[in-house]
Design a protein around this motif. Structure first.
Motif, PDB file in Angstrom:
ATOM      1  N   MET A  73       0.842  -1.205   0.000  1.00 38.98           N
ATOM      2  CA  MET A  73       0.000   0.000   0.000  1.00 38.98           C
ATOM      3  C   MET A  73       0.875   1.251   0.000  1.00 38.98           C
ATOM      4  O   MET A  73       0.581   2.233  -0.697  1.00 38.98           O
ATOM      5  CB  MET A  73      -0.920   0.000   1.224  1.00 38.98           C
ATOM      6  CG  MET A  73      -2.014  -1.053   1.169  1.00 38.98           C
ATOM      7  SD  MET A  73      -2.910  -1.226   2.742  1.00 38.98           S
ATOM      8  CE  MET A  73      -3.879   0.295   2.750  1.00 38.98           C
ATOM      9  N   PHE A  77       1.231   4.071  -2.883  1.00 34.47           N
ATOM     10  CA  PHE A  77       1.034   5.469  -2.501  1.00 34.47           C
ATOM     11  C   PHE A  77       2.147   6.345  -3.069  1.00 34.47           C
ATOM     12  O   PHE A  77       1.891   7.423  -3.619  1.00 34.47           O
ATOM     13  CB  PHE A  77       0.986   5.564  -0.975  1.00 34.47           C
ATOM     14  CG  PHE A  77       1.171   6.945  -0.417  1.00 34.47           C
ATOM     15  CD1 PHE A  77       0.186   7.914  -0.547  1.00 34.47           C
ATOM     16  CD2 PHE A  77       2.347   7.280   0.259  1.00 34.47           C
ATOM     17  CE1 PHE A  77       0.357   9.185  -0.020  1.00 34.47           C
ATOM     18  CE2 PHE A  77       2.532   8.544   0.786  1.00 34.47           C
ATOM     19  CZ  PHE A  77       1.538   9.502   0.650  1.00 34.47           C
ATOM     20  N   LEU A 103      -5.422   9.343   1.799  1.00 39.34           N
ATOM     21  CA  LEU A 103      -5.705   8.464   0.668  1.00 39.34           C
ATOM     22  C   LEU A 103      -6.495   7.232   1.095  1.00 39.34           C
ATOM     23  O   LEU A 103      -7.590   6.964   0.585  1.00 39.34           O
ATOM     24  CB  LEU A 103      -4.398   8.029   0.002  1.00 39.34           C
ATOM     25  CG  LEU A 103      -4.534   6.948  -1.075  1.00 39.34           C
ATOM     26  CD1 LEU A 103      -5.383   7.445  -2.244  1.00 39.34           C
ATOM     27  CD2 LEU A 103      -3.153   6.493  -1.563  1.00 39.34           C
ATOM     28  N   TYR A 104      -5.941   6.475   2.066  1.00 33.41           N
ATOM     29  CA  TYR A 104      -6.556   5.198   2.429  1.00 33.41           C
ATOM     30  C   TYR A 104      -7.644   5.324   3.493  1.00 33.41           C
ATOM     31  O   TYR A 104      -8.356   4.357   3.747  1.00 33.41           O
ATOM     32  CB  TYR A 104      -5.481   4.209   2.882  1.00 33.41           C
ATOM     33  CG  TYR A 104      -4.582   3.769   1.747  1.00 33.41           C
ATOM     34  CD1 TYR A 104      -5.078   3.003   0.702  1.00 33.41           C
ATOM     35  CD2 TYR A 104      -3.241   4.144   1.713  1.00 33.41           C
ATOM     36  CE1 TYR A 104      -4.261   2.609  -0.357  1.00 33.41           C
ATOM     37  CE2 TYR A 104      -2.408   3.746   0.667  1.00 33.41           C
ATOM     38  CZ  TYR A 104      -2.928   2.979  -0.357  1.00 33.41           C
ATOM     39  OH  TYR A 104      -2.110   2.604  -1.400  1.00 33.41           O
ATOM     40  N   PHE A 108      -9.664   6.497  -1.211  1.00 33.13           N
ATOM     41  CA  PHE A 108      -9.553   5.251  -1.953  1.00 33.13           C
ATOM     42  C   PHE A 108     -10.885   4.506  -1.969  1.00 33.13           C
ATOM     43  O   PHE A 108     -11.536   4.364  -0.938  1.00 33.13           O
ATOM     44  CB  PHE A 108      -8.469   4.362  -1.331  1.00 33.13           C
ATOM     45  CG  PHE A 108      -8.170   3.118  -2.119  1.00 33.13           C
ATOM     46  CD1 PHE A 108      -7.417   3.175  -3.274  1.00 33.13           C
ATOM     47  CD2 PHE A 108      -8.669   1.880  -1.711  1.00 33.13           C
ATOM     48  CE1 PHE A 108      -7.148   2.023  -4.009  1.00 33.13           C
ATOM     49  CE2 PHE A 108      -8.411   0.726  -2.426  1.00 33.13           C
ATOM     50  CZ  PHE A 108      -7.649   0.802  -3.585  1.00 33.13           C
ATOM     51  N   TYR A 110     -12.537   1.341  -1.902  1.00 35.88           N
ATOM     52  CA  TYR A 110     -12.288  -0.064  -1.565  1.00 35.88           C
ATOM     53  C   TYR A 110     -13.264  -1.009  -2.278  1.00 35.88           C
ATOM     54  O   TYR A 110     -12.934  -2.167  -2.524  1.00 35.88           O
ATOM     55  CB  TYR A 110     -12.386  -0.280  -0.051  1.00 35.88           C
ATOM     56  CG  TYR A 110     -11.231   0.304   0.724  1.00 35.88           C
ATOM     57  CD1 TYR A 110     -10.152  -0.480   1.115  1.00 35.88           C
ATOM     58  CD2 TYR A 110     -11.217   1.651   1.081  1.00 35.88           C
ATOM     59  CE1 TYR A 110      -9.093   0.058   1.842  1.00 35.88           C
ATOM     60  CE2 TYR A 110     -10.170   2.197   1.796  1.00 35.88           C
ATOM     61  CZ  TYR A 110      -9.102   1.404   2.176  1.00 35.88           C
ATOM     62  OH  TYR A 110      -8.058   1.940   2.878  1.00 35.88           O
ATOM     63  N   ILE A 115      -5.304  -2.599  -6.100  1.00 36.41           N
ATOM     64  CA  ILE A 115      -3.991  -1.968  -6.161  1.00 36.41           C
ATOM     65  C   ILE A 115      -3.044  -2.860  -6.951  1.00 36.41           C
ATOM     66  O   ILE A 115      -2.928  -4.056  -6.674  1.00 36.41           O
ATOM     67  CB  ILE A 115      -3.429  -1.734  -4.746  1.00 36.41           C
ATOM     68  CG1 ILE A 115      -4.312  -0.734  -3.991  1.00 36.41           C
ATOM     69  CG2 ILE A 115      -1.985  -1.245  -4.803  1.00 36.41           C
ATOM     70  CD1 ILE A 115      -3.953  -0.602  -2.519  1.00 36.41           C
ATOM     71  N   TYR A 123      -4.092   1.847 -10.327  1.00 36.30           N
ATOM     72  CA  TYR A 123      -5.350   1.429  -9.711  1.00 36.30           C
ATOM     73  C   TYR A 123      -6.154   0.740 -10.802  1.00 36.30           C
ATOM     74  O   TYR A 123      -6.323   1.291 -11.889  1.00 36.30           O
ATOM     75  CB  TYR A 123      -6.120   2.632  -9.169  1.00 36.30           C
ATOM     76  CG  TYR A 123      -5.435   3.357  -8.039  1.00 36.30           C
ATOM     77  CD1 TYR A 123      -4.841   2.655  -7.000  1.00 36.30           C
ATOM     78  CD2 TYR A 123      -5.384   4.743  -8.015  1.00 36.30           C
ATOM     79  CE1 TYR A 123      -4.205   3.319  -5.964  1.00 36.30           C
ATOM     80  CE2 TYR A 123      -4.755   5.419  -6.979  1.00 36.30           C
ATOM     81  CZ  TYR A 123      -4.165   4.699  -5.961  1.00 36.30           C
ATOM     82  OH  TYR A 123      -3.526   5.361  -4.935  1.00 36.30           O
ATOM     83  N   LEU A 142     -10.069  -5.239   0.625  1.00 34.84           N
ATOM     84  CA  LEU A 142      -8.761  -4.627   0.407  1.00 34.84           C
ATOM     85  C   LEU A 142      -8.046  -5.492  -0.622  1.00 34.84           C
ATOM     86  O   LEU A 142      -7.392  -6.475  -0.301  1.00 34.84           O
ATOM     87  CB  LEU A 142      -7.961  -4.571   1.711  1.00 34.84           C
ATOM     88  CG  LEU A 142      -6.504  -4.077   1.601  1.00 34.84           C
ATOM     89  CD1 LEU A 142      -6.452  -2.667   1.033  1.00 34.84           C
ATOM     90  CD2 LEU A 142      -5.811  -4.149   2.956  1.00 34.84           C
ATOM     91  N   LYS A 165      -9.588   1.222   7.549  1.00 44.04           N
ATOM     92  CA  LYS A 165      -9.955   2.465   6.863  1.00 44.04           C
ATOM     93  C   LYS A 165     -10.435   3.511   7.862  1.00 44.04           C
ATOM     94  O   LYS A 165     -10.074   4.693   7.776  1.00 44.04           O
ATOM     95  CB  LYS A 165     -11.050   2.185   5.831  1.00 44.04           C
ATOM     96  CG  LYS A 165     -11.576   3.427   5.117  1.00 44.04           C
ATOM     97  CD  LYS A 165     -12.726   3.065   4.198  1.00 44.04           C
ATOM     98  CE  LYS A 165     -13.238   4.276   3.428  1.00 44.04           C
ATOM     99  NZ  LYS A 165     -13.802   5.316   4.311  1.00 44.04           N
ATOM    100  N   PHE A 168      -7.519   4.970   9.876  1.00 43.41           N
ATOM    101  CA  PHE A 168      -6.736   5.856   9.008  1.00 43.41           C
ATOM    102  C   PHE A 168      -7.435   7.211   8.863  1.00 43.41           C
ATOM    103  O   PHE A 168      -6.790   8.266   8.886  1.00 43.41           O
ATOM    104  CB  PHE A 168      -6.547   5.225   7.623  1.00 43.41           C
ATOM    105  CG  PHE A 168      -5.482   4.153   7.568  1.00 43.41           C
ATOM    106  CD1 PHE A 168      -4.596   3.973   8.618  1.00 43.41           C
ATOM    107  CD2 PHE A 168      -5.369   3.327   6.455  1.00 43.41           C
ATOM    108  CE1 PHE A 168      -3.610   2.987   8.570  1.00 43.41           C
ATOM    109  CE2 PHE A 168      -4.387   2.339   6.394  1.00 43.41           C
ATOM    110  CZ  PHE A 168      -3.507   2.170   7.454  1.00 43.41           C
TER     111      PHE A 168
END
Length: 286
Positions: A73, A77, A103-104, A108, A110, A115, A123, A142, A165, A168
Motif C-alpha cells: 500500500m 502510494f 488516501l486510504y 480510496f 475499496y 492496487i 489502480y 482490500l 480504513k 486511518f
C-alpha cells in the motif's frame, strides 16, 4: 501460508517463520529493492506499523493487514503520488504520513478498486483482477494484486479492512487539525507532540528501548543516512529550549511538520495521546 510463530524469551521479539513458500524469499528481495528506490519507505512503514499495532490491526488473524500488505500500500502510494517530489529523500515525512492517511482513510474506493504494483503501479478495476484469479476466488475488500504471484490477492484475509480504513480516517482528522493554524490555540499544544496525538509511547516502551540499546547498541550498524539524521538531531537538541521560547512568535502553519522517527523523547511527549475510542483535549476543541 504455513507459519510458525514464536517469541524470543530474552528480548521478547516476536518472530514469524514461514516454510515451503518460495514467494517469501522473493518478497524479501522485492521489498529491499523498493527500499533502495524509495528511501523514505522504511520510516513511513515503521510509524504505520506502530499505529496499527496499538489498535490490534497489524495482524491478519485479528482482521488487520499484514506487513506485506502495508508495504505494498505504501509503495503504491509513493508510485502514484501526484507530486513527483514526494519520492525525494528530503521530502517532509510528516506531510507524507498525513497524505497516506487521507488516501486510504478517505479517498480510496475499496469497493471497486484494486492496487497493482508492477509496471510502475496503477489502480485497476476489481473485475480485471478477477480475470486472472483462481476459480472460486473473488477480489477482497482490500484488494492488492501480488506483484510476485499473479492471481493472488494479498489482502484477501484482512476481514477488518474497513476498520483499518476508519482508523486511518481518524488519524487524518487528528493530524490535520494538529498542523492547522487553529492548532495555535489548542490548550495542550505545548505538552503534546504532533505524532503523539495518534501514537502512544509508554514509559515501558522507552525503558525497553533503553535496555536494548544498552545491551546491543554498540553492535548495531546504522545506515549512513540514518546515522546522519541522528547526528543532526543531536546537534539541534540543545536548541530546544530556545525554540520553545520562540514558538509563540512563530506561525505554526509556516513550520514544516517534521516527525522524527528516531527520537524517543519527541514521541514520548505524547504519552497522553488519544486512543481510537477517546480524543485528547485538543481534538475535542477542534
Amino acid at each position: 501460508v504455513p507459519i510458525i510463530k514464536l517469541t524470543d524469551q530474552e528480548t521478547e521479539v516476536k518472530v514469524d517463520i514461514s516454510f515451503n513458500v518460495e514467494t517469501g524469499v522473493k518478497a524479501a528481495r522485492f521489498i529491499k529493492e523498493y527500499m533502495k528506490k524509495y528511501s523514505l519507505l522504511p520510516y513511513l512503514i515503521l510509524v504505520l506499523k506502530q499505529f496499527l499495532l496499538q489498535r490490534d490491526l497489524n495482524e491478519v488473524f485479528t482482521g488487520g493487514i499484514s506487513s506485506y500488505s502495508l508495504i505494498l500500500m505504501a509503495i503504491s502510494f509513493l508510485q502514484l503520488h501526484p507530486r513527483i517530489d514526494a519520492r525525494r529523500a528530503d521530502e517532509n515525512l510528516g506531510m507524507l504520513l498525513i497524505e497516506f492517511f487521507e488516501l486510504y482513510g478517505r479517498n480510496f474506493n475499496y469497493l471497486k478498486t484494486g492496487i497493482r504494483i508492477k509496471n510502475g503501479g496503477a489502480y485497476i478495476a476489481k473485475e480485471e483482477i478477477m480475470k486472472v484469479m483462481t476459480n472460486g476466488y473473488r477480489p477482497s475488500m482490500l484488494c492488492i494484486e501480488d506483484p510476485l504471484l499473479p492471481g493472488n490477492d494479498v489482502g484477501r484475509s484482512s476481514y477488518g479492512a474497513m476498520q483499518v480504513k476508519q482508523v486511518f480516517d481518524y488519524a487524518y482528522i487528528v493530524l490535520s487539525h494538529a498542523v492547522s493554524p487553529l492548532a495555535r490555540s489548542y490548550p495542550n499544544r505545548d505538552s503534546e507532540s504532533t505524532l503523539g496525538r495518534i501514537i502512544k509511547v509508554t514509559q515501558e516502551v522507552i525503558d525497553y528501548r533503553a535496555w536494548i540499546k544498552k545491551k546491543w547498541g554498540s553492535k548495531i550498524n546504522l545506515s549512513p543516512e540514518l546515522d546522519n539524521r541522528l547526528k543532526i538531531r543531536d546537534q539541534i537538541a540543545p536548541c530546544n529550549g530556545e525554540q520553545q521560547q520562540n514558538r509563540d512568535s512563530e506561525p505554526s502553519y509556516n513550520q514544516r511538520l517534521t516527525l522524527s522517527l528516531t527520537s524517543t523523547q519527541q514521541l514520548s511527549s505524547g504519552s497522553s495521546a488519544s486512543s481510537v475510542s477517546s480524543l485528547s483535549g485538543s481534538d475535542i476543541v477542534s
